[in-house]
Design an enzyme around this catalytic site. Structure first.
Site, short mmCIF file in Angstrom:
data_model
loop_
_atom_site.label_atom_id
_atom_site.label_comp_id
_atom_site.label_asym_id
_atom_site.label_seq_id
_atom_site.Cartn_x
_atom_site.Cartn_y
_atom_site.Cartn_z
N ASP A 13 0.99 -1.35 -0.08
CA ASP A 13 0.22 0.16 -0.01
C ASP A 13 1.24 1.14 0.26
O ASP A 13 1.66 1.05 0.05
CB ASP A 13 -0.71 0.05 1.47
CG ASP A 13 -1.41 0.91 1.66
OD1 ASP A 13 -2.42 1.59 -0.05
OD2 ASP A 13 -1.88 1.93 2.64
N LEU A 14 0.65 2.36 -0.92
CA LEU A 14 1.24 3.63 -0.84
C LEU A 14 0.99 4.63 0.37
O LEU A 14 1.65 4.64 2.32
CB LEU A 14 0.88 4.54 -1.57
CG LEU A 14 1.82 5.54 -1.84
CD1 LEU A 14 3.26 5.43 -2.32
CD2 LEU A 14 0.91 6.18 -3.03
N ASP A 15 -0.28 5.10 0.97
CA ASP A 15 -1.17 6.25 1.29
C ASP A 15 -0.67 5.98 2.75
O ASP A 15 -1.58 4.43 2.98
CB ASP A 15 -2.02 6.82 1.23
CG ASP A 15 -2.46 7.24 0.22
OD1 ASP A 15 -1.32 7.10 0.10
OD2 ASP A 15 -2.79 6.83 -0.46
N THR A 21 1.01 11.36 3.55
CA THR A 21 -0.04 10.99 2.50
C THR A 21 -1.61 10.76 3.13
O THR A 21 -2.04 11.80 2.67
CB THR A 21 -0.25 10.52 1.57
OG1 THR A 21 0.38 9.22 1.12
CG2 THR A 21 0.87 11.81 0.70
N LYS A 49 -9.81 5.29 5.24
CA LYS A 49 -8.53 4.59 4.70
C LYS A 49 -8.36 3.15 3.78
O LYS A 49 -8.90 2.28 4.00
CB LYS A 49 -7.13 4.58 6.32
CG LYS A 49 -7.18 5.98 6.72
CD LYS A 49 -6.70 5.42 7.57
CE LYS A 49 -5.86 7.08 8.74
NZ LYS A 49 -6.01 7.23 10.12
N SER A 52 -11.10 4.08 -1.67
CA SER A 52 -11.37 4.65 -3.31
C SER A 52 -12.15 6.56 -2.94
O SER A 52 -13.16 5.60 -1.96
CB SER A 52 -11.71 3.80 -4.11
OG SER A 52 -13.44 3.80 -4.11
N ARG A 53 -11.65 6.72 -3.94
CA ARG A 53 -12.37 8.49 -3.68
C ARG A 53 -13.78 8.29 -3.80
O ARG A 53 -13.94 8.92 -3.26
CB ARG A 53 -11.68 9.27 -5.11
CG ARG A 53 -11.57 11.04 -5.09
CD ARG A 53 -11.33 11.42 -6.27
NE ARG A 53 -10.09 10.59 -6.55
CZ ARG A 53 -9.28 11.18 -7.64
NH1 ARG A 53 -10.44 12.03 -8.46
NH2 ARG A 53 -8.13 11.24 -7.93
N SER A 120 -1.39 -0.08 -4.15
CA SER A 120 -2.18 1.46 -3.82
C SER A 120 -3.77 1.91 -5.03
O SER A 120 -4.34 1.62 -5.89
CB SER A 120 -1.79 2.79 -4.17
OG SER A 120 -2.54 3.82 -3.64
N ALA A 121 -4.97 1.94 -3.90
CA ALA A 121 -6.31 2.72 -4.39
C ALA A 121 -6.38 4.02 -5.20
O ALA A 121 -7.46 4.44 -5.49
CB ALA A 121 -7.66 2.42 -3.22
N LYS A 123 -5.38 7.30 -7.49
CA LYS A 123 -4.61 7.38 -8.36
C LYS A 123 -3.67 8.03 -8.82
O LYS A 123 -2.84 8.59 -10.22
CB LYS A 123 -6.08 7.89 -9.41
CG LYS A 123 -7.37 6.70 -9.44
CD LYS A 123 -8.56 7.63 -10.00
CE LYS A 123 -9.27 6.07 -10.74
NZ LYS A 123 -10.80 6.42 -10.73
N LYS A 151 -10.78 -2.12 -2.12
CA LYS A 151 -10.67 -2.92 -0.77
C LYS A 151 -11.18 -2.46 -0.50
O LYS A 151 -12.35 -1.46 -0.36
CB LYS A 151 -9.25 -1.75 0.17
CG LYS A 151 -8.20 -2.21 -0.87
CD LYS A 151 -6.87 -1.07 -0.57
CE LYS A 151 -5.62 -1.00 -0.90
NZ LYS A 151 -4.94 -0.33 -0.68
N GLU A 175 0.07 -2.77 5.18
CA GLU A 175 -0.58 -1.96 5.23
C GLU A 175 -0.90 -1.52 6.34
O GLU A 175 -0.59 -1.69 6.97
CB GLU A 175 -2.08 -2.94 4.57
CG GLU A 175 -2.46 -3.30 3.72
CD GLU A 175 -3.28 -1.68 2.87
OE1 GLU A 175 -4.28 -0.72 4.06
OE2 GLU A 175 -3.84 -1.95 2.41
N ASP A 176 -1.72 -0.19 6.27
CA ASP A 176 -2.20 0.60 7.68
C ASP A 176 -3.45 0.63 7.43
O ASP A 176 -3.85 1.15 8.67
CB ASP A 176 -1.57 2.18 7.25
CG ASP A 176 -2.75 2.86 6.73
OD1 ASP A 176 -2.78 2.45 5.33
OD2 ASP A 176 -3.20 4.33 6.60
C1 BG6 Z 1 -6.15 5.01 -0.67
C2 BG6 Z 1 -5.89 6.23 0.65
O1 BG6 Z 1 -4.47 4.90 -0.53
O2 BG6 Z 1 -6.45 6.19 -2.09
C3 BG6 Z 1 -7.63 6.77 0.35
O3 BG6 Z 1 -5.83 5.68 1.89
C4 BG6 Z 1 -7.59 7.56 -0.89
O4 BG6 Z 1 -7.23 7.19 1.70
C5 BG6 Z 1 -7.00 5.99 -1.88
O5 BG6 Z 1 -9.55 7.77 -1.05
C6 BG6 Z 1 -7.40 6.82 -3.46
O6 BG6 Z 1 -7.31 7.74 -3.73
P1 BG6 Z 1 -6.87 9.26 -4.90
O7 BG6 Z 1 -6.00 9.99 -5.00
O8 BG6 Z 1 -7.49 8.31 -6.17
O9 BG6 Z 1 -8.51 9.45 -4.24
MG MG Z 2 -3.06 3.18 3.56
#
Ligand code: BG6
Ligand code: MG
Length: 223
Positions: A13-15, A21, A49, A52-53, A120-121, A123, A151, A175-176
């Site tokens: 996972d990234l964020d 972030t 967390k 998706s958006r 990562s979810a 974009k 997820k 993952e967090d």
């Molecule tokens: C996930 C985050 O990695 O990505 C979520 O944990 C976020 O908080 C999701 O909503 C989607 O991100 P983005 O940048 O495509 O809006």
């Molecule tokens: Mg995360």
């Protein structure tokens, strides 16, 4: 759970794992929620967390009981507004925003021949990796636009392993978020959670923070 010597790859996972972030996502969602009159709570914050958006927006609107007050186009506009605020935050990021120990861990994985992919979810994932100067570590990135479900569905982690040409049993997912741990477990990978024990109760292995995540510590916990 797999044994440590069965592991050949890591799906990240990234964020909230590679970088902080998740704080910027939270800030941008909170700003939107409060503008819409939705009360911000810790439960709402944690529940977003890994999500998706558009799913995050739906959760916020439902929390305020206002999910039927907007057309699809209006919802897209709200999600775009949040994303614009988020993108403004990540423009300021530098390699200093990499969480403690992560760079050393990625180097250790690379030196020891483990394969690495990103699940990562977001974009905005590739942009964030560029800001952190970590793009080279992630030659394989699951495209979140290619997913039929976000997820906690396992799809993103199944694809993360497929990109590495590995069976899920040979992969560790990191993952967090509770939704992410659920996704990793359902994909039949070994789950490593970063964060508090209560939120990440379902993780196979857990560390309080990224500085403790080393190959030696994972091996010690997996056996
Ligand atoms: C996930 C985050 O990695 O990505 C979520 O944990 C976020 O908080 C999701 O909503 C989607 O991100 P983005 O940048 O495509 O809006
Ligand atoms: Mg995360």
């Amino acid at each position: 759970m797999a044994t440590f010597d069965q592991i050949k790859g890591f799906v990240f996972d990234l964020d909230g794992v590679i970088t902080d972030t998740s704080l910027y996502h939270t800030k941008a969602w909170r700003q939107l929620a409060e503008k819409l009159g939705v009360t911000w709570t810790k439960t709402l914050e944690d529940g977003l967390k890994g999500i998706s958006r558009m799913d995050s927006l739906e959760i916020i609107l439902k929390a305020g009981g206002i999910e039927n007050n907007y057309t699809h186009d209006q919802k897209v506009a709200l999600a775009t507004e949040k994303n614009t605020n988020y993108v403004n935050e990540i423009k300021k990021m530098t390699p200093d925003n990499i969480l403690p120990g992560i760079k050393a861990f990625l180097d250790d994985l690379r030196d020891n021949g483990y394969l690495i992919s990103l699940a990562s979810a977001s974009k905005n994932g590739p942009t964030v990796l560029e800001r952190l100067q970590l793009t080279d570590y992630f030659p394989k990135i699951v495209d979140p636009a290619s997913l039929s479900k976000g997820k906690p569905d396992p799809e993103i982690y199944v694809k993360g392993a497929e990109l590495l040409n590995l069976p899920p049993e040979a992969c560790i997912g990191v993952e967090d978020a509770a939704a992410g741990i659920e996704a990793i477990n359902a994909a039949h990978e070994t789950s490593v959670g970063i964060g508090d024990a209560q939120t990440l109760a379902a993780a196979d292995v857990r560390f309080d923070d990224t500085s403790q995540m080393t190959l030696a510590n994972i091996k010690a916990k997996m056996g």
